[in-house]
Design a protein around this motif. Structure first.
Motif, PDB file in Angstrom:
ATOM      1  N   ALA A   1       0.800  -1.229   0.000  1.00 47.41           N
ATOM      2  CA  ALA A   1       0.000   0.000   0.000  1.00 47.41           C
ATOM      3  C   ALA A   1       0.831   1.278   0.000  1.00 47.41           C
ATOM      4  O   ALA A   1       0.321   2.339  -0.363  1.00 47.41           O
ATOM      5  N   THR A   2       2.093   1.171   0.399  1.00 47.28           N
ATOM      6  CA  THR A   2       2.917   2.380   0.496  1.00 47.28           C
ATOM      7  C   THR A   2       4.190   2.299  -0.344  1.00 47.28           C
ATOM      8  O   THR A   2       4.417   3.140  -1.217  1.00 47.28           O
ATOM      9  N   VAL A   3       5.010   1.295  -0.091  1.00 46.10           N
ATOM     10  CA  VAL A   3       6.332   1.248  -0.722  1.00 46.10           C
ATOM     11  C   VAL A   3       6.246   1.106  -2.240  1.00 46.10           C
ATOM     12  O   VAL A   3       6.863   1.889  -2.979  1.00 46.10           O
ATOM     13  N   ILE A   4       5.500   0.135  -2.716  1.00 48.67           N
ATOM     14  CA  ILE A   4       5.424  -0.083  -4.166  1.00 48.67           C
ATOM     15  C   ILE A   4       4.782   1.106  -4.883  1.00 48.67           C
ATOM     16  O   ILE A   4       5.344   1.607  -5.874  1.00 48.67           O
ATOM     17  N   PRO A   5       3.628   1.609  -4.427  1.00 49.85           N
ATOM     18  CA  PRO A   5       3.045   2.783  -5.100  1.00 49.85           C
ATOM     19  C   PRO A   5       3.965   4.005  -5.094  1.00 49.85           C
ATOM     20  O   PRO A   5       4.091   4.699  -6.110  1.00 49.85           O
ATOM     21  N   MET A   6       4.605   4.275  -3.959  1.00 52.11           N
ATOM     22  CA  MET A   6       5.496   5.439  -3.873  1.00 52.11           C
ATOM     23  C   MET A   6       6.718   5.261  -4.770  1.00 52.11           C
ATOM     24  O   MET A   6       7.199   6.216  -5.384  1.00 52.11           O
ATOM     25  N   THR A   7       7.212   4.039  -4.856  1.00 55.96           N
ATOM     26  CA  THR A   7       8.360   3.770  -5.724  1.00 55.96           C
ATOM     27  C   THR A   7       7.995   3.984  -7.183  1.00 55.96           C
ATOM     28  O   THR A   7       8.769   4.566  -7.959  1.00 55.96           O
ATOM     29  N   LEU A   8       6.815   3.543  -7.575  1.00 55.42           N
ATOM     30  CA  LEU A   8       6.359   3.729  -8.957  1.00 55.42           C
ATOM     31  C   LEU A   8       6.149   5.207  -9.289  1.00 55.42           C
ATOM     32  O   LEU A   8       6.237   5.606 -10.455  1.00 55.42           O
ATOM     33  N   GLN A   9       5.895   6.001  -8.263  1.00 52.51           N
ATOM     34  CA  GLN A   9       5.731   7.444  -8.460  1.00 52.51           C
ATOM     35  C   GLN A   9       7.065   8.183  -8.426  1.00 52.51           C
ATOM     36  O   GLN A   9       7.109   9.402  -8.541  1.00 52.51           O
ATOM     37  N   GLY A  10       8.150   7.427  -8.245  1.00 53.66           N
ATOM     38  CA  GLY A  10       9.472   8.033  -8.213  1.00 53.66           C
ATOM     39  C   GLY A  10       9.819   8.682  -6.897  1.00 53.66           C
ATOM     40  O   GLY A  10      10.727   9.519  -6.827  1.00 53.66           O
ATOM     41  N   ALA A  11       9.112   8.295  -5.841  1.00 53.33           N
ATOM     42  CA  ALA A  11       9.342   8.907  -4.527  1.00 53.33           C
ATOM     43  C   ALA A  11       9.923   7.908  -3.538  1.00 53.33           C
ATOM     44  O   ALA A  11       9.658   7.992  -2.335  1.00 53.33           O
ATOM     45  N   SER A  12      10.696   6.968  -4.027  1.00 44.24           N
ATOM     46  CA  SER A  12      11.233   5.921  -3.152  1.00 44.24           C
ATOM     47  C   SER A  12      12.150   6.479  -2.070  1.00 44.24           C
ATOM     48  O   SER A  12      12.258   5.902  -0.982  1.00 44.24           O
ATOM     49  N   ASP A  13      12.830   7.602  -2.358  1.00 42.95           N
ATOM     50  CA  ASP A  13      13.736   8.188  -1.365  1.00 42.95           C
ATOM     51  C   ASP A  13      12.997   8.629  -0.107  1.00 42.95           C
ATOM     52  O   ASP A  13      13.589   8.702   0.973  1.00 42.95           O
ATOM     53  N   GLU A  14      11.709   8.908  -0.262  1.00 41.62           N
ATOM     54  CA  GLU A  14      10.937   9.398   0.873  1.00 41.62           C
ATOM     55  C   GLU A  14      10.526   8.276   1.833  1.00 41.62           C
ATOM     56  O   GLU A  14      10.153   8.548   2.978  1.00 41.62           O
ATOM     57  N   ILE A  15      10.584   7.048   1.356  1.00 44.72           N
ATOM     58  CA  ILE A  15      10.100   5.939   2.190  1.00 44.72           C
ATOM     59  C   ILE A  15      11.149   4.817   2.293  1.00 44.72           C
ATOM     60  O   ILE A  15      10.793   3.649   2.431  1.00 44.72           O
ATOM     61  N   LEU A  16      12.411   5.182   2.239  1.00 42.99           N
ATOM     62  CA  LEU A  16      13.478   4.176   2.295  1.00 42.99           C
ATOM     63  C   LEU A  16      13.401   3.316   3.550  1.00 42.99           C
ATOM     64  O   LEU A  16      13.663   2.113   3.514  1.00 42.99           O
ATOM     65  N   ILE A  17      13.036   3.935   4.661  1.00 43.75           N
ATOM     66  CA  ILE A  17      12.993   3.197   5.924  1.00 43.75           C
ATOM     67  C   ILE A  17      11.914   2.117   5.911  1.00 43.75           C
ATOM     68  O   ILE A  17      11.961   1.156   6.680  1.00 43.75           O
ATOM     69  N   LEU A  18      10.938   2.256   5.013  1.00 42.45           N
ATOM     70  CA  LEU A  18       9.837   1.296   4.950  1.00 42.45           C
ATOM     71  C   LEU A  18      10.097   0.145   3.981  1.00 42.45           C
ATOM     72  O   LEU A  18       9.385  -0.861   4.014  1.00 42.45           O
ATOM     73  N   SER A  19      11.073   0.284   3.121  1.00 42.61           N
ATOM     74  CA  SER A  19      11.340  -0.744   2.109  1.00 42.61           C
ATOM     75  C   SER A  19      11.897  -2.006   2.751  1.00 42.61           C
ATOM     76  O   SER A  19      12.746  -1.942   3.650  1.00 42.61           O
ATOM     77  N   GLN A  20      11.428  -3.155   2.271  1.00 42.87           N
ATOM     78  CA  GLN A  20      11.971  -4.416   2.766  1.00 42.87           C
ATOM     79  C   GLN A  20      13.192  -4.783   1.936  1.00 42.87           C
ATOM     80  O   GLN A  20      13.097  -5.403   0.882  1.00 42.87           O
ATOM     81  N   THR A  21      14.328  -4.377   2.428  1.00 41.43           N
ATOM     82  CA  THR A  21      15.607  -4.738   1.833  1.00 41.43           C
ATOM     83  C   THR A  21      16.396  -5.497   2.893  1.00 41.43           C
ATOM     84  O   THR A  21      16.070  -5.412   4.087  1.00 41.43           O
ATOM     85  N   PRO A  22      17.407  -6.265   2.497  1.00 42.52           N
ATOM     86  CA  PRO A  22      18.144  -7.065   3.484  1.00 42.52           C
ATOM     87  C   PRO A  22      18.588  -6.256   4.701  1.00 42.52           C
ATOM     88  O   PRO A  22      19.207  -5.207   4.571  1.00 42.52           O
ATOM     89  N   HIS A  23      18.198  -6.756   5.879  1.00 43.68           N
ATOM     90  CA  HIS A  23      18.574  -6.200   7.178  1.00 43.68           C
ATOM     91  C   HIS A  23      17.924  -4.852   7.478  1.00 43.68           C
ATOM     92  O   HIS A  23      18.387  -4.117   8.347  1.00 43.68           O
ATOM     93  N   SER A  24      16.844  -4.559   6.765  1.00 42.88           N
ATOM     94  CA  SER A  24      16.079  -3.347   7.054  1.00 42.88           C
ATOM     95  C   SER A  24      15.050  -3.642   8.145  1.00 42.88           C
ATOM     96  O   SER A  24      14.902  -4.783   8.598  1.00 42.88           O
ATOM     97  N   LEU A  25      14.321  -2.597   8.557  1.00 45.93           N
ATOM     98  CA  LEU A  25      13.310  -2.742   9.600  1.00 45.93           C
ATOM     99  C   LEU A  25      12.275  -3.799   9.238  1.00 45.93           C
ATOM    100  O   LEU A  25      11.991  -4.714  10.028  1.00 45.93           O
TER     101      LEU A  25
END
Length: 210
Positions: A97-121
């Motif tokens: 609901a947040t990470v994928i839509p925001m990333t597609l809008q080119g705003a991924s930098d704004e929600i980096l803390i929410l992205s599921q990447t290795p060893h992230s929150l």
């Protein structure tokens, strides 16, 4: 009421099984480069989310049919299932609901803390969720008899719980790689198998009681 519980347990287990199989298939297609972003993540998180409530209802049904002297184990298994649900639901909803839509809008930098990447929150959320699932199946083992069809359900739950250390290793090893994911592949067999066998047990018990 008992018949209803068996029916809910059966159908919930069946949905959890097929959702898990679908998740595993999509995960493999992603690893082999057949699926790419954003479809791969939408399907992965979507099918993962489809596992959550059915698995919870399946374990709830198990608690309700467990003999009184085994209620401690079924209650413990249910508590760990609820913890699994809480952590992974938070992750999947945020990603979808947040990470994928925001990333597609080119705003991924704004929600980096929410992205599921290795060893992230939310990577850790996912990890602890599946660790709790392993604990749920471990604590459920004593509920099942050591004979008849329940013996096979018991074995499947035990084996699935024993995969948990592999999940811990995959998620928390300092250096992530796609090859590392293959270490956790036994989960792709033990998770759906345990869900399916428990569902079949509900159906068998229901048929015997009618």
């Amino acid at each position: 009421m008992n018949k209803t519980v068996h029916k809910v347990g059966f159908w919930s287990g069946l949905i959890a099984f097929f959702s898990t199989v679908a998740f595993v298939i999509v995960q493999m297609l992603q690893l082999f480069g057949v699926l790419s972003y954003p479809l791969d993540e939408i399907l992965i998180y979507g099918f993962s989310l489809c596992i959550v409530i059915p698995f919870l209802l399946e374990m709830l049904a198990l608690h309700y049919i467990a003999p009184t002297e085994k209620k401690f184990w079924s209650h413990a298994a249910l508590i760990f299932t609820v913890l699994y649900v809480a952590f992974v639901s938070a992750n999947y909803v945020v990603q979808l609901a947040t990470v994928i839509p925001m990333t597609l809008q080119g705003a991924s930098d704004e929600i980096l803390i929410l992205s599921q990447t290795p060893h992230s929150l939310f990577w850790d959320f996912d990890a602890i969720g599946y660790i709790f699932m392993g604990f749920a199946t471990l604590f459920a083992v004593p509920i099942f008899e050591k004979q008849g069809f329940q013996r096979w359900v018991r074995y499947s739950f035990l084996i699935h719980s024993l995969v948990t250390p592999l999940i811990v290793f995959v998620y928390f090893y300092p250096y992530f790689s796609e090859t590392l994911l293959l270490i956790g592949m036994p989960w792709a067999i033990t998770a759906p198998l345990s869900m399916l066998l428990l569902a079949i047990m509900f159906k068998k018990d229901f048929e015997v009681s009618t």
